[in-house]
Design a protein around this motif. Structure first.
Motif, mmCIF file in Angstrom:
data_model
loop_
_atom_site.group_PDB
_atom_site.id
_atom_site.type_symbol
_atom_site.label_atom_id
_atom_site.label_comp_id
_atom_site.label_asym_id
_atom_site.label_seq_id
_atom_site.Cartn_x
_atom_site.Cartn_y
_atom_site.Cartn_z
ATOM 1 N N UNK A 1 0.880 -1.056 -0.162
ATOM 2 C CA UNK A 1 0.010 0.303 -0.048
ATOM 3 C C UNK A 1 0.732 1.312 -0.275
ATOM 4 N N UNK A 2 1.844 1.012 0.613
ATOM 5 C CA UNK A 2 3.137 2.606 0.693
ATOM 6 C C UNK A 2 3.575 2.958 -0.849
ATOM 7 N N UNK A 3 3.500 1.242 -1.733
ATOM 8 C CA UNK A 3 4.825 1.719 -2.148
ATOM 9 C C UNK A 3 2.978 2.244 -3.383
ATOM 10 N N UNK A 4 2.225 1.836 -3.827
ATOM 11 C CA UNK A 4 1.265 2.406 -4.517
ATOM 12 C C UNK A 4 0.633 3.881 -3.982
ATOM 13 N N UNK A 5 0.901 4.028 -2.633
ATOM 14 C CA UNK A 5 0.611 5.207 -2.606
ATOM 15 C C UNK A 5 1.386 6.209 -2.489
ATOM 16 N N UNK A 6 2.924 6.059 -2.396
ATOM 17 C CA UNK A 6 3.977 7.103 -2.927
ATOM 18 C C UNK A 6 4.284 7.144 -4.005
ATOM 19 N N UNK A 7 3.585 6.175 -5.311
ATOM 20 C CA UNK A 7 3.934 6.580 -6.066
ATOM 21 C C UNK A 7 2.697 7.491 -7.206
ATOM 22 N N UNK A 8 1.641 7.272 -6.727
ATOM 23 C CA UNK A 8 0.267 7.799 -6.523
ATOM 24 C C UNK A 8 0.469 9.565 -6.147
ATOM 25 N N UNK A 9 0.704 9.662 -4.817
ATOM 26 C CA UNK A 9 0.622 10.844 -4.547
ATOM 27 C C UNK A 9 2.377 11.768 -4.798
ATOM 28 N N UNK A 10 3.557 10.768 -5.037
ATOM 29 C CA UNK A 10 4.661 11.569 -5.401
ATOM 30 C C UNK A 10 5.175 11.908 -4.267
ATOM 31 N N UNK A 11 5.352 11.419 -2.926
ATOM 32 C CA UNK A 11 5.726 11.300 -1.481
ATOM 33 C C UNK A 11 6.528 10.193 -1.291
ATOM 34 N N UNK A 12 7.083 10.368 -0.256
ATOM 35 C CA UNK A 12 8.217 9.547 0.118
ATOM 36 C C UNK A 12 7.862 7.910 0.165
ATOM 37 N N UNK A 13 8.984 7.246 0.020
ATOM 38 C CA UNK A 13 8.167 6.157 0.522
ATOM 39 C C UNK A 13 7.704 5.565 1.518
ATOM 40 N N UNK A 14 8.952 6.127 2.622
ATOM 41 C CA UNK A 14 9.287 6.215 4.545
ATOM 42 C C UNK A 14 7.956 6.318 4.828
ATOM 43 N N UNK A 15 7.351 7.689 4.531
ATOM 44 C CA UNK A 15 6.647 8.589 5.760
ATOM 45 C C UNK A 15 4.917 7.679 5.096
ATOM 46 N N UNK A 16 4.992 7.076 3.521
ATOM 47 C CA UNK A 16 3.573 6.271 3.064
ATOM 48 C C UNK A 16 3.941 5.144 4.215
ATOM 49 N N UNK A 17 4.522 4.432 4.457
ATOM 50 C CA UNK A 17 5.201 3.421 5.189
ATOM 51 C C UNK A 17 4.532 3.481 6.395
ATOM 52 N N UNK A 18 4.777 4.657 7.121
ATOM 53 C CA UNK A 18 4.569 4.919 8.454
ATOM 54 C C UNK A 18 2.794 5.371 8.496
ATOM 55 N N UNK A 19 2.279 6.015 7.565
ATOM 56 C CA UNK A 19 1.397 6.732 6.905
ATOM 57 C C UNK A 19 0.025 4.912 6.978
ATOM 58 N N UNK A 20 0.351 4.282 6.939
ATOM 59 C CA UNK A 20 0.286 2.852 6.166
ATOM 60 C C UNK A 20 -0.446 2.257 7.673
ATOM 61 N N UNK A 21 0.539 1.821 8.177
ATOM 62 C CA UNK A 21 1.605 1.466 9.687
ATOM 63 C C UNK A 21 0.076 1.482 10.530
#
Length: 428
Positions: A178-198
Motif C-alpha cells: 500500500x505504501x509503494x502504491x500510495x507513494x507513487x500516486x502522491x509522489x511522496x517518500x516511501x518511508x513516510x507512506x509506509x509509516x502512514x499505512x502502518x
C-alpha cells in the motif's frame, strides 16, 4: 494553478507499481481458478460457506480516510478459510490453490453489484487484499496436514504461533504494498507512506487477523456455525470504522463549503481556495509530510482566506499577496479566530494565523509551521499566476519567489512547489 489529471490508460502508464500489483494478483487469481478447475474442488459445502461469507464481506466493503477501500469481513473469512484445519472435528484437505480460487470467486461476486451500480472498486486495493491471502496461504497450507489435530504429534501451540506470525507478515506485506502504491500516486517518500499505512491499518488489521484465526479455531468445534458467531464482533468494528470515516468526510465537506463562502461573496477569484489546496497538498507530499499533517494542511489551505469575510473593503481581486503586510496579518488573525470557534480545529487555526509570516519568523514564536510556509507559497503562486496560467508564466512566478530578498518564502518550499508543478505538467 489548476492541477491536470490523467485517467484511464494514462494513469496506468503513470503508475507502474500499481499496475504490477494488479497484474500479480490477477495472475494468482487466474492460475488458482484454472488449477482448481482441473484438479477439482474438495469439501464443496465448506468452500461454498466461506465463499458466500467472502462475497458478502466484499459487498459490504467500506472506504476509510485516505480513500482506502477495505473489506474486513471478506478478509477475515479468507484468512479463516486459509487457516482451517478441521471442521466440526473432521479434517479438511483443501489445497492453497483452492483457497485462492474460493477467495477469487468470492471477491468477484461481491464486487459485481458495485460495478453494476457504477461504483467500480479501486482495483489496487482489491489486488492488495488478494496478495495478502496469497502470502498467508502459500506459507500455511503446505503444513496443514502436519498441524492438523489428527496428526500423531499434534500440539495446539505451533499452529497458533504460525497463524499469528503469518497474520503479522501479511499485515506488513499489505502495508509495504500500500505504501509503494500510495507513494507513487502522491509522489511522496516511501518511508513516510509506509509509516502512514502502518498507522492506518494497525487497529483494523489486527481485528481482521485475530477474527480470521478465531473463525478457523472455532470451526474445529462448532463447524460452520462458527462463521456467524465470530464474524459478529468484526461487524461491530466495521460499523465503528464506517462511522469514523463518515465523520471525517463530513468535516471535509463542511470545510469545503466554508471555503466557497469567500468565492460566493466575491472576496476571492472563483476556484482559488481549491487550487491553493491542491497545490499545497502536492507540495506537502514533495516535502514528505505525514498523512495527518497533509489533512490539516488541506483544511487550512481551503480556509486560508476566510478572514477576508471580516473586511469592510475587499482586497483587489482577492489576491492577498498584493496586500500590505499589516493587512495580510489582520486577515490571517481574523481567519484563525473564525476557525477556532469550531473548537476542534485549533491546529488548523494556527496554520492559518501564521501563514503571512516570513519563513524565518518575525517574533518570539520562531519560524512558522511548515504547513503555514507551504500555504504562503501556494497562495502566492495562484495569486500571481491565476487559474489558466501557461508554463512560462508559472516559471516566472517561481523565479520571482526564488529571488525574494526579504526572506518571505521558504526556498525549500518554493523548490518543492516547482517539482510539484513540473510533475503536474508532465502528467498532462
Amino acid at each position: 494553478m489548476r492541477a491536470p489529471r490523467r485517467a484511464g490508460a494514462w494513469r496506468m502508464l503513470d503508475e507502474p507499481v500499481r499496475v504490477l500489483v494488479i497484474a500479480v494478483a490477477a495472475v494468482f487469481a487466474a492460475g488458482s481458478l484454472l488449477w482448481t478447475l482441473v484438479s477439482g474442488f474438495v469439501e464443496g459445502q465448506t468452500a461454498l460457506a466461506f465463499g458466500v461469507l467472502i462475497a458478502l464481506g466484499e459487498l459490504a466493503r467500506i472506504t476509510l480516510p485516505g480513500n482506502r477501500e477495505v473489506a474486513p469481513v471478506a478478509s477475515a473469512g479468507a484468512i479463516g478459510y486459509t487457516f482451517l484445519l478441521t471442521i466440526g472435528g473432521d479434517t479438511v484437505h483443501h489445497s492453497g490453490w483452492q483457497v485462492l480460487a474460493v477467495v477469487t470467486v468470492g471477491f468477484a461476486l461481491g464486487e459485481l453489484p458495485h460495478i453494476a451500480a457504477g461504483r467500480s472498486p479501486e482495483w489496487s486495493d482489491v489486488a492488495r487484499r488478494m496478495l495478502v491471502i496469497v502470502v498467508i496461504t502459500l506459507a500455511f497450507r503446505p503444513f496443514a496436514d502436519v498441524l492438523s489435530p489428527g496428526s500423531a504429534d499434534w500440539h495446539w501451540w505451533p499452529a497458533l504461533l504460525l497463524m499469528a506470525t503469518l497474520v503479522l507478515v501479511g499485515w506488513l506485506t499489505d502495508a509495504i504494498t500500500a505504501a509503494a502504491v500510495r507513494a507513487e500516486r502522491l509522489r511522496t517518500r516511501i518511508t513516510v507512506a509506509f509509516r502512514d499505512e502502518l498507522r492506518a491499518h494497525a487497529g483494523l488489521g489486527m481485528a481482521i487477523g485475530s477474527s480470521g484465526i478465531l473463525i478457523a479455531l472455532a470451526s474445529t468445534i462448532t463447524g460452520l456455525a462458527g462463521l456467524l458467531v465470530f464474524t459478529a464482533p468484526l461487524l461491530v468494528t466495521q460499523v465503528a470504522f464506517r462511522r469514523f470515516a463518515e465523520v471525517r468526510l463530513t468535516y471535509l465537506q463542511t470545510v469545503r463549503a466554508l471555503s466557497r463562502v469567500t468565492e460566493v461573496g466575491g472576496y476571492v477569484a472563483p476556484g482559488h481556495s481549491r487550487r491553493v489546496s491542491r497545490l499545497a497538498k502536492s507540495i506537502g507530499c514533495e516535502l514528505g509530510m505525514r498523512e495527518s499533517d497533509l489533512l490539516e494542511l488541506e483544511y487550512a489551505a481551503l480556509m486560508h482566506d476566510i478572514g477576508q469575510l471580516s473586511l469592510r473593503d475587499p482586497v483587489a481581486s482577492g489576491a492577498t499577496v498584493f496586500a500590505l503586510p499589516r493587512e495580510q496579518r489582520r486577515i490571517a488573525e481574523l481567519g484563525s479566530a473564525v476557525i477556532r470557534e469550531t473548537g476542534v480545529l485549533d491546529s488548523v487555526a494556527e496554520l492559518v494565523r501564521r501563514q503571512c509570516e516570513p519563513y524565518a519568523g518575525d517574533g518570539d514564536d520562531g519560524p512558522p509551521p511548515l504547513g503555514s510556509r507551504v500555504i504562503k507559497v501556494a497562495n502566492a503562486v495562484d495569486d500571481l499566476a491565476g487559474e489558466a496560467a501557461d508554463t512560462e508564466r508559472v516559471q516566472a512566478v517561481l523565479e520571482r519567489l526564488r529571488m525574494d530578498g526579504f526572506g518571505e518564502y521558504d526556498p525549500e518550499v518554493v523548490e518543492a512547489a516547482a517539482r510539484a508543478i513540473e510533475r503536474a505538467v508532465a502528467r498532462w
